[in-house]
Each structure stands twice: as C-alpha cells, then as structure tokens.
Design a protein around this motif. Structure first.
Motif, mmCIF file in Angstrom:
data_model
loop_
_atom_site.group_PDB
_atom_site.id
_atom_site.type_symbol
_atom_site.label_atom_id
_atom_site.label_comp_id
_atom_site.label_asym_id
_atom_site.label_seq_id
_atom_site.Cartn_x
_atom_site.Cartn_y
_atom_site.Cartn_z
ATOM 1 N N VAL A 169 0.801 -1.354 -0.050
ATOM 2 C CA VAL A 169 0.014 0.034 0.024
ATOM 3 C C VAL A 169 0.831 1.306 0.137
ATOM 4 C CG1 VAL A 169 -1.543 1.281 1.352
ATOM 5 C CG2 VAL A 169 -2.006 -1.198 1.173
ATOM 6 N N ILE A 170 2.024 1.160 0.996
ATOM 7 C CA ILE A 170 2.757 2.310 0.984
ATOM 8 C C ILE A 170 3.633 2.757 -0.403
ATOM 9 C CG2 ILE A 170 4.866 3.302 2.090
ATOM 10 C CD1 ILE A 170 3.935 1.683 4.471
ATOM 11 N N LEU A 171 4.001 1.316 -1.280
ATOM 12 C CA LEU A 171 4.853 1.466 -2.254
ATOM 13 C C LEU A 171 3.738 2.240 -3.393
ATOM 14 C CD1 LEU A 171 7.059 -1.555 -2.751
ATOM 15 C CD2 LEU A 171 7.548 0.921 -2.536
ATOM 16 N N VAL A 172 2.560 1.701 -3.475
ATOM 17 C CA VAL A 172 1.572 2.162 -4.618
ATOM 18 C C VAL A 172 1.334 3.546 -4.226
ATOM 19 C CG1 VAL A 172 -0.415 1.877 -5.360
ATOM 20 C CG2 VAL A 172 0.611 -0.078 -5.006
ATOM 21 N N LEU A 200 1.120 9.249 -6.022
ATOM 22 C CA LEU A 200 1.181 10.698 -5.329
ATOM 23 C C LEU A 200 2.494 11.336 -5.619
ATOM 24 C CD1 LEU A 200 -0.401 10.434 -1.888
ATOM 25 C CD2 LEU A 200 -1.528 11.086 -3.996
ATOM 26 N N GLY A 201 3.540 10.600 -6.011
ATOM 27 C CA GLY A 201 4.910 10.866 -6.402
ATOM 28 C C GLY A 201 4.757 11.519 -7.680
ATOM 29 N N GLN A 202 3.880 11.354 -8.401
ATOM 30 C CA GLN A 202 3.661 11.722 -9.971
ATOM 31 C C GLN A 202 3.523 13.181 -9.966
ATOM 32 O OE1 GLN A 202 4.789 9.648 -12.609
ATOM 33 N NE2 GLN A 202 5.241 8.140 -10.909
ATOM 34 N N VAL A 203 2.608 13.513 -8.691
ATOM 35 C CA VAL A 203 2.282 14.993 -8.545
ATOM 36 C C VAL A 203 3.008 15.751 -7.496
ATOM 37 C CG1 VAL A 203 0.215 14.500 -10.042
ATOM 38 C CG2 VAL A 203 0.202 14.032 -7.656
ATOM 39 N N LEU A 204 3.166 15.079 -6.341
ATOM 40 C CA LEU A 204 3.676 15.497 -5.204
ATOM 41 C C LEU A 204 5.025 15.117 -4.940
ATOM 42 C CD1 LEU A 204 0.418 15.336 -2.934
ATOM 43 C CD2 LEU A 204 1.318 17.387 -4.331
ATOM 44 N N ASP A 205 5.936 15.638 -5.292
ATOM 45 C CA ASP A 205 7.612 15.450 -5.298
ATOM 46 C C ASP A 205 7.968 15.499 -3.508
ATOM 47 O OD1 ASP A 205 10.032 14.209 -5.320
ATOM 48 O OD2 ASP A 205 10.472 15.419 -7.198
ATOM 49 N N THR A 238 1.212 11.253 5.604
ATOM 50 C CA THR A 238 0.451 10.931 6.322
ATOM 51 C C THR A 238 -0.334 9.330 6.151
ATOM 52 O OG1 THR A 238 -0.467 13.143 6.728
ATOM 53 C CG2 THR A 238 -2.147 11.849 7.146
ATOM 54 N N ILE A 239 -0.584 9.365 4.966
ATOM 55 C CA ILE A 239 -1.019 7.844 4.408
ATOM 56 C C ILE A 239 0.065 6.811 4.886
ATOM 57 C CG2 ILE A 239 -1.551 6.266 2.376
ATOM 58 C CD1 ILE A 239 -2.594 8.953 1.088
ATOM 59 N N PHE A 240 1.255 7.219 4.949
ATOM 60 C CA PHE A 240 2.218 5.988 5.366
ATOM 61 C C PHE A 240 1.931 5.860 6.723
ATOM 62 C CE2 PHE A 240 6.393 5.285 7.108
ATOM 63 C CZ PHE A 240 7.062 4.589 6.084
ATOM 64 N N GLY A 241 2.053 6.956 7.563
ATOM 65 C CA GLY A 241 1.609 6.908 8.954
ATOM 66 C C GLY A 241 0.194 5.983 9.054
ATOM 67 N N ILE A 242 -0.809 6.243 8.324
ATOM 68 C CA ILE A 242 -1.955 5.628 8.655
ATOM 69 C C ILE A 242 -2.019 4.152 8.415
ATOM 70 C CG2 ILE A 242 -4.445 5.531 7.533
ATOM 71 C CD1 ILE A 242 -4.663 8.576 7.329
ATOM 72 N N THR A 243 -1.259 3.887 7.270
ATOM 73 C CA THR A 243 -1.074 2.306 6.940
ATOM 74 C C THR A 243 -0.271 1.811 7.944
ATOM 75 O OG1 THR A 243 -0.897 3.037 4.679
ATOM 76 C CG2 THR A 243 -0.196 1.039 5.253
ATOM 77 N N GLY A 302 11.452 0.577 7.997
ATOM 78 C CA GLY A 302 13.008 0.659 7.768
ATOM 79 C C GLY A 302 13.468 0.187 6.531
ATOM 80 N N ILE A 303 12.577 -1.094 5.992
ATOM 81 C CA ILE A 303 12.837 -1.373 4.662
ATOM 82 C C ILE A 303 12.369 -0.233 3.541
ATOM 83 C CG2 ILE A 303 11.924 -3.054 2.885
ATOM 84 C CD1 ILE A 303 11.529 -5.155 5.174
ATOM 85 N N PHE A 304 11.269 0.462 3.885
ATOM 86 C CA PHE A 304 10.886 1.158 2.999
ATOM 87 C C PHE A 304 12.077 2.500 2.701
ATOM 88 C CE2 PHE A 304 9.070 5.564 1.868
ATOM 89 C CZ PHE A 304 8.355 5.144 0.563
ATOM 90 N N ASN A 305 12.382 2.886 3.792
ATOM 91 C CA ASN A 305 13.450 3.977 3.855
ATOM 92 C C ASN A 305 14.790 3.504 3.255
ATOM 93 O OD1 ASN A 305 11.888 5.547 5.489
ATOM 94 N ND2 ASN A 305 13.010 5.659 7.161
ATOM 95 N N GLY A 306 15.322 2.233 3.560
ATOM 96 C CA GLY A 306 16.311 1.616 2.827
ATOM 97 C C GLY A 306 16.117 1.371 1.185
ATOM 98 N N ALA A 307 14.776 1.067 0.983
ATOM 99 C CA ALA A 307 14.752 1.040 -0.546
ATOM 100 C C ALA A 307 15.024 2.540 -1.032
ATOM 101 C CB ALA A 307 13.351 0.351 -0.754
ATOM 102 N N ALA A 308 14.325 3.381 -0.475
ATOM 103 C CA ALA A 308 14.446 4.546 -1.097
ATOM 104 C C ALA A 308 15.673 5.125 -1.323
ATOM 105 C CB ALA A 308 13.408 5.593 -0.185
ATOM 106 N N LEU A 309 16.387 4.950 -0.195
ATOM 107 C CA LEU A 309 17.974 5.453 -0.317
ATOM 108 C C LEU A 309 18.701 4.546 -1.666
ATOM 109 C CD1 LEU A 309 19.044 5.559 3.216
ATOM 110 C CD2 LEU A 309 18.832 7.778 1.545
#
Length: 234
Positions: free
Chosen positions: A106-109, A114-119, A197-202, A221-228
C-alpha cells in the motif's frame, strides 16, 4: 494488556484514567513542538544541502535528536517495559508478516501514485543527487540512522506511545488517523504531507492489527532503505 482489552476496559468504566490523560497531553505537546520545529526550520532555511547524507554533522545531529526523542518517549511512558510502547511480539508471526507485506505494498503504490504530482522526496531534500564513493563511510553511517534509528524511535513515538494513549479516548479509527497526521506534520513538509500521512495511517493500521510496533518498524526501515538505494542507483 492488548489494545482490545484497553478499549473494552475503557468502555466498561466510561473514562480513561487521569494519569493516561496527562500522558496524552505530554505526548501532544511533544508532537506539537516537533511539528513547529520542523516547519520553522523549513521556512527559515534557504534549502537543504544536496549532500546532507554525506556529512558527519548530519549523522551526529540526527543521533542527538533521536536520543532526545527516545528519552522523552520513555519519560512519558515511564520506562522501556511500559505496555504503552507496544514492544511485544505479535501473537501470530505468519499473519503479522502477511499484514506487513500488504502494508508495504500500500505504501509503495501510494508513494508511486502521489509521487507523480507531489515530489515529497525532492521537498524533503535528503536524497543525494548522485553517488559519491569518496564519502561512502559517512553516507553509510547516515543510512543506518535512516534505516534503523529513525524507524525505531518514530514507531515508538507514534504507533507505540501515541496510539496506546489515544485508544481509550477515541478508539482505533481516530487513533490511527490522528497519529498518521501527527507523523506527517512532524516532518515539516507541505507537498509531502499527504504521502507521509497515508504512510503513517498504514503503519497505524498494521500496529492495530498486530498489537505490536515491531512489524511497523520493519516495514518503515525497509521502505527507507529501498528509497535510499533507489536514489543513489537511479
């Protein structure tokens, strides 16, 4: 005591304990100060350096910040063994792993759409422009903070302490929503606020379903690591 037992006990007595109300007030003040500091710093700052994760000063500053947050969390919760922190093993590890996988998806999607319009990443300014092998050591040190320290402390603050204190007052739905919004506001972003906010809600939903902060820490942690990794690899 599980979250369900807390809510049921509150429903029977009618009112949460005054001590829990005082702790909730302290938590709210801490969240407010974090949000004010984050937005204040963003408004007064000319911009975050593009090499912020290659600086030792970033590493030291982050450790100090998270150490202070951790001490305040323990002070409000009254120790590391407090049930308010939800530092307990999920009852069903297989189910918890499945729910964590769903939450991560859910977080990835959400981040992708949203990353397409909100960087949010560009607004936050933590992602380096390119890989600099000559400064790999401070980058790895900062990456460990982002992947290990930040998820641990933040999950304790929002999904652990925050949700535990809110549940007897407003129930699970609003507890998840309030802590999710608080998580977003504490990062001091505008464009990135919906994503965070959606990240936190999930993660709040994951915390409620598993009765533990551990699955959320892993996903965070996995999400932060993957983003880096994606940032320096692409």
């Amino acid at each position: 005591m599980s979250e369900t037992e807390i809510v049921e006990r509150t429903a029977v007595t009618g009112f949460p304990s005054p001590r829990r109300g005082g702790r909730l007030l302290a938590w709210g003040v801490l969240i407010g100060l974090l949000a004010l500091a984050s937005y204040g710093a963003r408004l007064s700052d000319a911009g975050t350096p593009s090499d912020v994760l290659y600086l030792w000063s970033t590493f030291v500053g982050a450790l100090i910040q998270y150490a202070i947050m951790f001490i305040l969390i323990l002070a409000i919760a009254r120790g590391t063994r407090s049930p308010l922190l939800a530092l307990r093993r999920p009852e069903a590890l297989g189910r918890a792993a499945l729910l964590a996988t769903v939450a991560f998806g859910v977080i990835l999607v959400t981040a992708g759409v949203l990353g397409q319009v909100l960087d949010a990443g560009d607004e936050q300014g933590l992602v380096p422009d390119a890989w600099d092998s000559s400064r790999a050591v401070p980058f790895v040190a900062n990456a460990l903070v982002v992947v290990l320290v930040a998820p641990f402390v933040e999950e304790l603050l929002y999904r652990g302490l925050g949700m535990s204190l809110l549940l007897p007052f407003v129930g699970p739905l609003f507890s998840i929503g309030i802590t999710g919004l608080a998580f977003g506001l504490a990062h001091g972003l505008v464009l990135g606020l919906p994503v965070l906010t959606i990240f936190g809600i999930t993660l709040g939903w994951l915390r409620w379903k598993t009765d533990s902060v551990y699955p959320g820490m892993v996903v965070h942690g996995i999400f932060n690591g993957a983003a880096l990794i994606a940032a320096v690899a692409v």
